[in-house]
Motif scaffolding. Structure first.
Motif, PDB file in Angstrom:
ATOM      1  N   CYS A 137     -56.268  10.644 -93.526  1.00  0.00           N
ATOM      2  CA  CYS A 137     -55.423   9.447 -93.445  1.00  0.00           C
ATOM      3  C   CYS A 137     -55.988   8.303 -94.280  1.00  0.00           C
ATOM      4  N   GLU A 148     -46.189  15.249 -98.834  1.00  0.00           N
ATOM      5  CA  GLU A 148     -46.191  13.969 -98.113  1.00  0.00           C
ATOM      6  C   GLU A 148     -47.608  13.422 -98.040  1.00  0.00           C
ATOM      7  N   ASP A 151     -49.493  12.224 -93.813  1.00  0.00           N
ATOM      8  CA  ASP A 151     -48.397  12.734 -92.970  1.00  0.00           C
ATOM      9  C   ASP A 151     -48.275  11.969 -91.656  1.00  0.00           C
ATOM     10  N   ALA A 152     -47.051  11.648 -91.310  1.00  0.00           N
ATOM     11  CA  ALA A 152     -46.798  10.883 -90.088  1.00  0.00           C
ATOM     12  C   ALA A 152     -47.243  11.625 -88.845  1.00  0.00           C
ATOM     13  N   ASP A 153     -47.113  12.977 -88.853  1.00  0.00           N
ATOM     14  CA  ASP A 153     -47.502  13.731 -87.659  1.00  0.00           C
ATOM     15  C   ASP A 153     -49.020  13.780 -87.481  1.00  0.00           C
ATOM     16  N   VAL A 154     -49.761  13.455 -88.536  1.00  0.00           N
ATOM     17  CA  VAL A 154     -51.219  13.440 -88.456  1.00  0.00           C
ATOM     18  C   VAL A 154     -51.740  12.019 -88.365  1.00  0.00           C
ATOM     19  N   CYS A 155     -51.175  11.155 -89.199  1.00  0.00           N
ATOM     20  CA  CYS A 155     -51.685   9.790 -89.305  1.00  0.00           C
ATOM     21  C   CYS A 155     -50.867   8.773 -88.517  1.00  0.00           C
ATOM     22  N   GLY A 156     -49.785   9.188 -87.927  1.00  0.00           N
ATOM     23  CA  GLY A 156     -48.975   8.277 -87.126  1.00  0.00           C
ATOM     24  C   GLY A 156     -47.999   7.454 -87.933  1.00  0.00           C
ATOM     25  N   GLY A 157     -48.027   7.610 -89.177  1.00  0.00           N
ATOM     26  CA  GLY A 157     -47.052   6.923 -90.020  1.00  0.00           C
ATOM     27  C   GLY A 157     -47.465   5.509 -90.371  1.00  0.00           C
ATOM     28  N   THR A 194     -54.851   8.205 -80.474  1.00  0.00           N
ATOM     29  CA  THR A 194     -54.066   9.355 -80.021  1.00  0.00           C
ATOM     30  C   THR A 194     -54.941  10.598 -79.927  1.00  0.00           C
TER      31      THR A 194
END
Length: 212
Positions: A137, A148, A151-157, A194
């Motif tokens: 991230c 990407e 990634d939002a699913d890894v870094c939270g967006g 998270t």
């Protein structure tokens, strides 16, 4: 034909319609068959100054170009001026360069993107993407090569808020443990940290270190 040497025109007429292999010396235009045209060329040659040999222009491979036209290999119908260049170690288009203008090939995305020469030493090259790595991230790189970045699913967006702006107020006059005061950081519907499994934090050993 050299000085003082004459072709036998009678022999050429006698051999008309036969293949040149029977007597290659009678095939003046070197087209593989003895015809009246060979006799005509013989006469033409012997009318030249000093009776020197005149070599006719013949397209031996049938590609529409002779050596005089710039065909650099008149024994290969795929080689001629303007022919498509192919990765084969041959100057297909007779421009003096081998395997030229074939460019490069790019494959893969993100950190896995690779670029190779399309052709090397007459051999087509395969473009192989790099190996994906876990997403890191905030480094601005697509580490896992999925197209990407961060990634939002890894870094939270988006970055989490400053804890000091979302921390619940403490009730003055009431003793509160560090464990209870910091639970909001990793629990609830929108935690700042998270992925913390319930029970991971030991109430007797919890501590907070603030940094940037």
């Amino acid at each position: 034909m050299t000085n003082g040497e004459h072709y036998n025109i009678d022999a050429i007429f006698a051999a008309r319609g036969t293949e040149a292999q029977t007597d290659p010396s009678l095939d003046i235009n070197q087209d593989g068959v003895i015809t009246v045209n060979d006799a005509r060329l013989c006469v033409l040659q012997c009318t030249q100054p000093d009776c020197t040999e005149v070599t006719p222009s013949v397209d031996k491979d049938g590609d529409g170009f002779t050596v005089e036209d710039g065909d650099c290999n008149d024994g290969d119908e795929t080689v001629y001026p303007g022919a498509p260049e192919v990765c084969n170690g041959v100057d297909d288009d007779c421009d003096g360069q081998v395997d030229d203008g074939l460019g490069q090939t790019t494959c893969g995305v993100g950190a896995c993107q690779r670029t190779v020469d399309t052709c090397s030493n007459g051999t087509p090259q395969e473009c192989v993407p790099g190996t994906p790595e876990p997403e890191i991230c905030e480094d601005g790189i697509d580490n896992d090569c999925d197209g990407e970045v961060d990634d939002a699913d890894v870094c939270g967006g988006t970055l989490p808020p400053d804890p000091s702006t979302v921390a619940p107020p403490l009730e003055r006059g009431v003793a509160t443990t560090t464990f209870a005061a910091t639970a909001f950081l990793y629990t609830g519907t929108n935690p700042i940290q998270t992925g913390v499994t319930a029970g991971t934090i030991d109430p007797q050993r919890v501590a907070v270190i603030r940094g940037k």
